[in-house]
Design a protein around this motif. Structure first.
Motif, PDB file in Angstrom:
ATOM      1  N   ILE A   1      34.892  53.161  22.041  1.00 32.11           N
ATOM      2  CA  ILE A   1      34.360  53.343  20.690  1.00 32.11           C
ATOM      3  C   ILE A   1      33.130  52.468  20.441  1.00 32.11           C
ATOM      4  O   ILE A   1      32.332  52.733  19.544  1.00 32.11           O
ATOM      5  CB  ILE A   1      35.445  53.065  19.627  1.00 32.11           C
ATOM      6  CG1 ILE A   1      34.985  53.594  18.267  1.00 32.11           C
ATOM      7  CG2 ILE A   1      35.785  51.589  19.551  1.00 32.11           C
ATOM      8  CD1 ILE A   1      36.019  53.467  17.181  1.00 32.11           C
TER       9      ILE A   1
ATOM     10  N   GLN B   1      29.623  53.839  19.862  1.00 27.86           N
ATOM     11  CA  GLN B   1      29.315  54.504  18.607  1.00 27.86           C
ATOM     12  C   GLN B   1      28.691  53.557  17.579  1.00 27.86           C
ATOM     13  O   GLN B   1      28.333  53.983  16.487  1.00 27.86           O
ATOM     14  CB  GLN B   1      30.577  55.163  18.045  1.00 27.86           C
ATOM     15  CG  GLN B   1      31.099  56.272  18.964  1.00 27.86           C
ATOM     16  CD  GLN B   1      32.314  56.969  18.411  1.00 27.86           C
ATOM     17  OE1 GLN B   1      33.180  56.347  17.804  1.00 27.86           O
ATOM     18  NE2 GLN B   1      32.396  58.272  18.617  1.00 27.86           N
TER      19      GLN B   1
ATOM     20  N   ASP C   1      25.395  54.829  16.468  1.00 22.02           N
ATOM     21  CA  ASP C   1      25.297  56.063  15.706  1.00 22.02           C
ATOM     22  C   ASP C   1      24.979  55.786  14.243  1.00 22.02           C
ATOM     23  O   ASP C   1      24.697  56.698  13.479  1.00 22.02           O
ATOM     24  CB  ASP C   1      26.607  56.854  15.808  1.00 22.02           C
ATOM     25  CG  ASP C   1      26.850  57.362  17.225  1.00 22.02           C
ATOM     26  OD1 ASP C   1      25.873  57.426  17.998  1.00 22.02           O
ATOM     27  OD2 ASP C   1      28.001  57.682  17.548  1.00 22.02           O
ATOM     28  N   THR C   2      25.069  54.513  13.862  1.00 19.36           N
ATOM     29  CA  THR C   2      24.737  54.100  12.500  1.00 19.36           C
ATOM     30  C   THR C   2      23.467  53.255  12.551  1.00 19.36           C
ATOM     31  O   THR C   2      23.481  52.124  13.037  1.00 19.36           O
ATOM     32  CB  THR C   2      25.879  53.254  11.890  1.00 19.36           C
ATOM     33  OG1 THR C   2      27.095  53.986  11.964  1.00 19.36           O
ATOM     34  CG2 THR C   2      25.578  52.901  10.443  1.00 19.36           C
TER      35      THR C   2
ATOM     36  N   SER D   1      23.217  49.420  11.847  1.00 19.10           N
ATOM     37  CA  SER D   1      23.883  48.396  12.657  1.00 19.10           C
ATOM     38  C   SER D   1      22.907  47.579  13.492  1.00 19.10           C
ATOM     39  O   SER D   1      23.084  46.368  13.653  1.00 19.10           O
ATOM     40  CB  SER D   1      24.920  49.056  13.572  1.00 19.10           C
ATOM     41  OG  SER D   1      24.294  49.894  14.529  1.00 19.10           O
TER      42      SER D   1
ATOM     43  N   PHE E   1      31.301  48.782  11.065  1.00 15.41           N
ATOM     44  CA  PHE E   1      30.523  49.984  11.391  1.00 15.41           C
ATOM     45  C   PHE E   1      31.390  51.000  12.133  1.00 15.41           C
ATOM     46  O   PHE E   1      31.339  52.199  11.855  1.00 15.41           O
ATOM     47  CB  PHE E   1      29.300  49.620  12.236  1.00 15.41           C
ATOM     48  CG  PHE E   1      28.237  48.871  11.492  1.00 15.41           C
ATOM     49  CD1 PHE E   1      27.510  49.474  10.469  1.00 15.41           C
ATOM     50  CD2 PHE E   1      27.941  47.550  11.818  1.00 15.41           C
ATOM     51  CE1 PHE E   1      26.528  48.774   9.782  1.00 15.41           C
ATOM     52  CE2 PHE E   1      26.960  46.852  11.134  1.00 15.41           C
ATOM     53  CZ  PHE E   1      26.247  47.465  10.116  1.00 15.41           C
ATOM     54  N   LEU E   2      32.170  50.500  13.078  1.00 14.79           N
ATOM     55  CA  LEU E   2      33.002  51.397  13.871  1.00 14.79           C
ATOM     56  C   LEU E   2      34.131  51.991  13.034  1.00 14.79           C
ATOM     57  O   LEU E   2      34.494  53.171  13.184  1.00 14.79           O
ATOM     58  CB  LEU E   2      33.572  50.645  15.074  1.00 14.79           C
ATOM     59  CG  LEU E   2      32.549  50.178  16.098  1.00 14.79           C
ATOM     60  CD1 LEU E   2      33.217  49.319  17.170  1.00 14.79           C
ATOM     61  CD2 LEU E   2      31.854  51.369  16.745  1.00 14.79           C
ATOM     62  N   ARG E   3      34.667  51.199  12.139  1.00 19.51           N
ATOM     63  CA  ARG E   3      35.751  51.698  11.280  1.00 19.51           C
ATOM     64  C   ARG E   3      35.242  52.824  10.390  1.00 19.51           C
ATOM     65  O   ARG E   3      35.931  53.822  10.152  1.00 19.51           O
ATOM     66  CB  ARG E   3      36.299  50.545  10.430  1.00 19.51           C
ATOM     67  CG  ARG E   3      37.591  50.897   9.688  1.00 19.51           C
ATOM     68  CD  ARG E   3      38.108  49.661   8.952  1.00 19.51           C
ATOM     69  NE  ARG E   3      39.467  49.866   8.478  1.00 19.51           N
ATOM     70  CZ  ARG E   3      39.788  50.500   7.363  1.00 19.51           C
ATOM     71  NH1 ARG E   3      38.820  50.992   6.584  1.00 19.51           N
ATOM     72  NH2 ARG E   3      41.046  50.649   7.014  1.00 19.51           N
TER      73      ARG E   3
ATOM     74  N   ARG F   1      32.883  54.869  11.149  1.00 23.02           N
ATOM     75  CA  ARG F   1      32.754  56.041  12.010  1.00 23.02           C
ATOM     76  C   ARG F   1      34.111  56.719  12.213  1.00 23.02           C
ATOM     77  O   ARG F   1      34.213  57.952  12.184  1.00 23.02           O
ATOM     78  CB  ARG F   1      32.190  55.625  13.377  1.00 23.02           C
ATOM     79  CG  ARG F   1      30.766  55.147  13.356  1.00 23.02           C
ATOM     80  CD  ARG F   1      29.792  56.273  13.070  1.00 23.02           C
ATOM     81  NE  ARG F   1      29.934  57.358  14.032  1.00 23.02           N
ATOM     82  CZ  ARG F   1      29.323  58.523  13.922  1.00 23.02           C
ATOM     83  NH1 ARG F   1      28.552  58.765  12.875  1.00 23.02           N
ATOM     84  NH2 ARG F   1      29.497  59.475  14.831  1.00 23.02           N
TER      85      ARG F   1
ATOM     86  N   ALA G   1      35.103  58.578   9.071  1.00 20.22           N
ATOM     87  CA  ALA G   1      34.299  59.802   8.913  1.00 20.22           C
ATOM     88  C   ALA G   1      34.772  60.908   9.851  1.00 20.22           C
ATOM     89  O   ALA G   1      34.711  62.092   9.521  1.00 20.22           O
ATOM     90  CB  ALA G   1      32.829  59.495   9.173  1.00 20.22           C
ATOM     91  N   ALA G   2      35.249  60.479  11.019  1.00 23.99           N
ATOM     92  CA  ALA G   2      35.721  61.469  11.998  1.00 23.99           C
ATOM     93  C   ALA G   2      37.068  62.050  11.622  1.00 23.99           C
ATOM     94  O   ALA G   2      37.445  63.098  12.127  1.00 23.99           O
ATOM     95  CB  ALA G   2      35.789  60.828  13.379  1.00 23.99           C
TER      96      ALA G   2
END
Length: 221
Positions: A166, A169, A172-173, A176, A213-215, A217, A220-221
């Motif tokens: 993860i 990712q 992807d933001t 970050s 940031f990962l949380r 993502r 959102a998924a």
């Protein structure tokens, strides 16, 4: 070649392939949900199918990959609850390793950490995510292994296997990138002050900020 020679050579190749694939998982080379095709991985590594198959099954046994019926192996997806639990345990263990390691670093290791910190900053500016992740891993390995606790390091290394996929990712933001290296710079400032507790706080901040940031993502998924 007789059997007694072939067996050790085969085992050595399997171990090398396993180590290579394990490192790829740890640094986020594969994404959550991605299926790993033995033939493709073998071609990329330039080895036969058997050592790749053995390495993938070994990683599945460790929980780094999952077996998919009639489809080989794939990278597992984390739920938000699983990710939150992983994040909290990482902060606890890596913070402890960072504080212990900070008090035992040699001058040349501090220099290596500074070079890696600078490299991460440059990688972020140039959008080279793979290089950032590789330098980030090296940075934390040097710091944590300096703690001198094989048990603590082993636990952290296992957690990285679960967090690695993860981690890619993060990029992807767009928001970050400007802040991902802040905590590493804080680590270096604390080291120069001789503030081991400050190093711990900086590492906990690093994990927490990236985690948010990962949380997002994951949700959102």
């Amino acid at each position: 070649m007789n059997d007694t020679t072939a067996a050790p050579l085969e085992a050595t190749q399997q171990d090398a392939v396993y180590a290579h694939l394990r490192q790829w998982v740890t640094v986020g080379r594969f994404l959550p949900g991605e299926r790993l095709k033995i033939r493709n991985v073998a071609a990329e590594l330039g080895v036969g199918l058997m050592p790749v198959r053995a390495a993938l099954q070994r990683l599945a046994a460790e929980g780094a990959l999952v077996n998919v019926p009639n489809a080989g192996v794939a990278v597992p997806r984390l739920s938000v609850a699983e990710f939150d639990d992983l994040l909290q345990i990482r902060m606890l263990l890596e913070g402890e390793a960072a504080e212990r390691g900070a008090g035992r670093l040699q001058p040349e290791q501090v220099q290596a950490l500074q070079a890696l910190c600078d490299r991460m900053a440059q990688s972020l500016q140039q959008g080279r995510r793979d290089d950032y992740l590789a330098a980030n891993e090296d940075f934390h390995v040097i710091l944590y292994r300096a703690a001198g606790s094989p048990t603590l390091w082993g636990l952290i290394d296992t957690l990285w296997l679960k967090a690695g996929p993860i981690s890619n990712q993060l990029f992807d933001t767009p928001a970050s990138a400007p802040v991902l290296n802040d905590a590493h710079e804080d680590v270096m400032k604390a080291l120069k002050r001789g503030d081991t507790a400050g190093v711990r706080r900086a590492v906990e901040k690093d994990i927490f900020v990236a985690g948010q940031f990962l949380r997002a993502r994951l949700r959102a998924a």
